[in-house]
Design a protein around this motif. Structure first.
Motif, short mmCIF file in Angstrom:
data_model
loop_
_atom_site.label_atom_id
_atom_site.label_comp_id
_atom_site.label_asym_id
_atom_site.label_seq_id
_atom_site.Cartn_x
_atom_site.Cartn_y
_atom_site.Cartn_z
N SER A 45 54.16 12.09 1.99
CA SER A 45 55.25 12.86 1.38
C SER A 45 55.95 13.72 2.42
N GLN A 46 55.18 14.35 3.29
CA GLN A 46 55.77 15.20 4.32
C GLN A 46 56.68 14.40 5.24
N MET A 47 56.26 13.19 5.58
CA MET A 47 57.08 12.34 6.44
C MET A 47 58.37 11.94 5.75
N TRP A 48 58.29 11.59 4.46
CA TRP A 48 59.49 11.26 3.69
C TRP A 48 60.46 12.44 3.68
N GLN A 49 59.93 13.63 3.40
CA GLN A 49 60.78 14.80 3.27
C GLN A 49 61.41 15.18 4.61
N PHE A 50 60.65 15.03 5.69
CA PHE A 50 61.24 15.27 7.00
C PHE A 50 62.33 14.25 7.29
N ALA A 51 62.06 12.98 7.01
CA ALA A 51 63.02 11.92 7.31
C ALA A 51 64.35 12.14 6.59
N LEU A 52 64.28 12.53 5.32
CA LEU A 52 65.51 12.78 4.57
C LEU A 52 66.22 14.02 5.11
N GLY A 53 65.46 15.09 5.35
CA GLY A 53 66.08 16.30 5.90
C GLY A 53 66.74 16.05 7.24
N ASN A 83 43.34 19.72 -1.44
CA ASN A 83 43.05 18.92 -0.26
C ASN A 83 44.33 18.52 0.49
N ARG A 84 45.40 19.25 0.26
CA ARG A 84 46.65 18.96 0.92
C ARG A 84 46.97 20.06 1.93
N ASN A 85 47.17 19.66 3.18
CA ASN A 85 47.48 20.59 4.26
C ASN A 85 48.79 20.20 4.93
N LEU A 86 49.47 21.18 5.49
CA LEU A 86 50.70 20.92 6.23
C LEU A 86 50.34 20.32 7.58
N LEU A 87 50.62 19.03 7.76
CA LEU A 87 50.20 18.30 8.96
C LEU A 87 51.37 17.88 9.84
N LEU A 88 52.55 17.94 9.29
CA LEU A 88 53.74 17.41 9.96
C LEU A 88 53.90 17.93 11.38
N PHE A 89 53.66 19.21 11.57
CA PHE A 89 53.90 19.84 12.87
C PHE A 89 52.69 19.74 13.79
N ASP A 90 51.52 19.49 13.23
CA ASP A 90 50.32 19.34 14.04
C ASP A 90 50.20 17.93 14.62
N ILE A 95 58.24 16.64 16.49
CA ILE A 95 58.56 17.55 15.38
C ILE A 95 58.09 18.96 15.71
N ARG A 96 56.90 19.06 16.27
CA ARG A 96 56.37 20.38 16.63
C ARG A 96 57.25 21.07 17.66
N GLU A 97 57.69 20.33 18.67
CA GLU A 97 58.48 20.92 19.75
C GLU A 97 59.89 21.30 19.30
N GLN A 98 60.50 20.45 18.46
CA GLN A 98 61.89 20.66 18.09
C GLN A 98 62.08 21.50 16.83
N TYR A 99 61.06 21.50 15.94
CA TYR A 99 61.23 22.17 14.65
C TYR A 99 60.12 23.17 14.34
N LYS A 155 61.58 6.51 13.83
CA LYS A 155 60.38 5.80 14.26
C LYS A 155 59.87 6.35 15.60
N LYS A 156 60.78 6.77 16.46
CA LYS A 156 60.38 7.39 17.72
C LYS A 156 59.80 8.78 17.48
N ILE A 157 60.41 9.52 16.56
CA ILE A 157 59.93 10.87 16.24
C ILE A 157 58.52 10.82 15.67
N PHE A 158 58.22 9.78 14.89
CA PHE A 158 56.93 9.68 14.22
C PHE A 158 55.83 9.04 15.09
N GLN A 159 56.07 8.92 16.38
CA GLN A 159 55.04 8.41 17.27
C GLN A 159 54.05 9.51 17.64
N PHE A 160 52.77 9.18 17.68
CA PHE A 160 51.75 10.13 18.12
C PHE A 160 50.50 9.37 18.54
#
Length: 327
Positions: A45-53, A83-90, A95-99, A155-160
């Motif tokens: 869900s977090q990835m979807w919401q980031f992608a749309l934003g 059991n839901r944690n904010l993981l997008l920036f971790d 995403i962590r560096e830019q947002y 797809k590049k942003i979501f690489q880790f």
């Protein structure tokens, strides 16, 4: 009384926009026009919401901010389990560096300055998307058409690359050296809800279909209910090579997500978590998905093609097993 208050707030907001007071606030350095995206739910869900934003931010030319109050107030799944944690920036370095500094951990005053999007799950109000106009993305608008224009950037942003232990590294090597196919079975908090649509027959037919399309497939099973696969699916799929990934963390599923993404092919459930893992694969990947995302008839039209990609194969969740007794 609540209806009266809501109506009054709506009228006040309209007058606010007509007067363009956010421009005044901007000049006074009280507010900078922006896109505010509500972020909640699990990693998918977090990835979807980031992608749309991200996509809307690019379209209207405004910076992107995230409201993450869900994780301080609730942080619960569909069953109410925390059991839901904010993981997008971790998880994602870009995403962590830019947002990383664009996070509002409580309900943000910034949303007052924004047009709030229509509250349906799969569609927001396109008329709100005007250059320089701030928008509050107030819901989970999971629809692939809204992010398609920026798919390569995303797809590049979501690489880790996660830190893995020896067992996980060995599993990764096994995935990389075989004709691997992830099978994501979402049960757990979906059971008993309108989202519980993927039947035994869907998974059994999908496994048989993938074996027809690809030679010598190794199936890697990812699920929040591993006993479901062992009891309902595996007995009807004899002769195939299965690797059941057990005892995984729902609080931080980043390793599972990475391993799923590394598989060459995918059988997904009606879950944004497995959808994203499949979407990030190479174009040569075969992907099988359910033909329905939920059992809510009021959403059936808007959700019919929300998750569909032209190269992906849809299988019915209602078909009987093909040549197999699923009883």
């Amino acid at each position: 009384m609540k209806k009266i208050i809501r109506f009054a707030v709506t009228i006040a907001r309209r007058l606010f926009y007509q007067l363009h007071l956010y421009h005044i606030a901007n000049k006074m350095h009280i507010y900078t026009p922006r896109i505010v995206a509500l972020v909640d739910g699990g990693l998918g869900s977090q990835m979807w919401q980031f992608a749309l934003g991200y996509s809307i931010s690019k379209k209207v030319g405004l910076p992107l901010t995230f409201e993450t109050s869900f994780y301080t107030v609730s942080g619960r799944d569909c069953n109410g389990k925390k059991n839901r944690n904010l993981l997008l920036f971790d998880i994602f370095p870009v995403i962590r560096e830019q947002y990383g500094n664009n996070i509002e951990t409580s309900k943000s005053y910034l949303t007052f300055f924004c047009d709030s999007t229509k509250r349906t799950t799969y569609d927001y109000t396109p008329s709100l998307l005007m250059p320089g106009r701030p928008v509050f993305l107030s819901q989970y608008y999971a629809n692939s058409k809204y992010i398609q224009e920026n798919c390569q950037e995303l797809k590049k942003i979501f690489q880790f690359t996660p830190c893995m232990n020896a067992e996980e590294t060995a599993l990764l090597h096994q995935i990389e050296r075989t004709n691997s196919c992830m099978v994501h079975i979402r049960k757990g908090d979906f059971v008993g809800l309108c989202l519980d649509v993927c039947t035994d027959a869907y998974y059994i037919n999908a496994i048989h279909k993938m074996a027809e399309l690809e030679n010598d497939v190794d199936f890697f099973i990812f699920s929040n209910d591993e006993t479901y696969f062992e009891k309902h699916i595996e007995p009807h799929c004899q002769g195939y090579k299965f690797h059941i990934i057990k005892q995984r963390s729902e609080e931080n599923p980043s390793i599972d997500f990475y391993l799923m993404k590394q598989c060459k092919h995918a059988i997904i459930s009606n879950s944004g978590f497995s959808w994203m893992a499949a979407w990030l694969k190479e174009d040569s990947a075969r992907v099988i998905m359910p033909d329905r995302w939920n059992n809510d008839s009021t959403r059936s039209e808007s959700s019919k093609n929300a998750f569909y990609h032209q190269k992906w194969l849809k299988l019915s969740v209602n078909l009987k097993c093909n040549g197999v007794d699923c009883s």
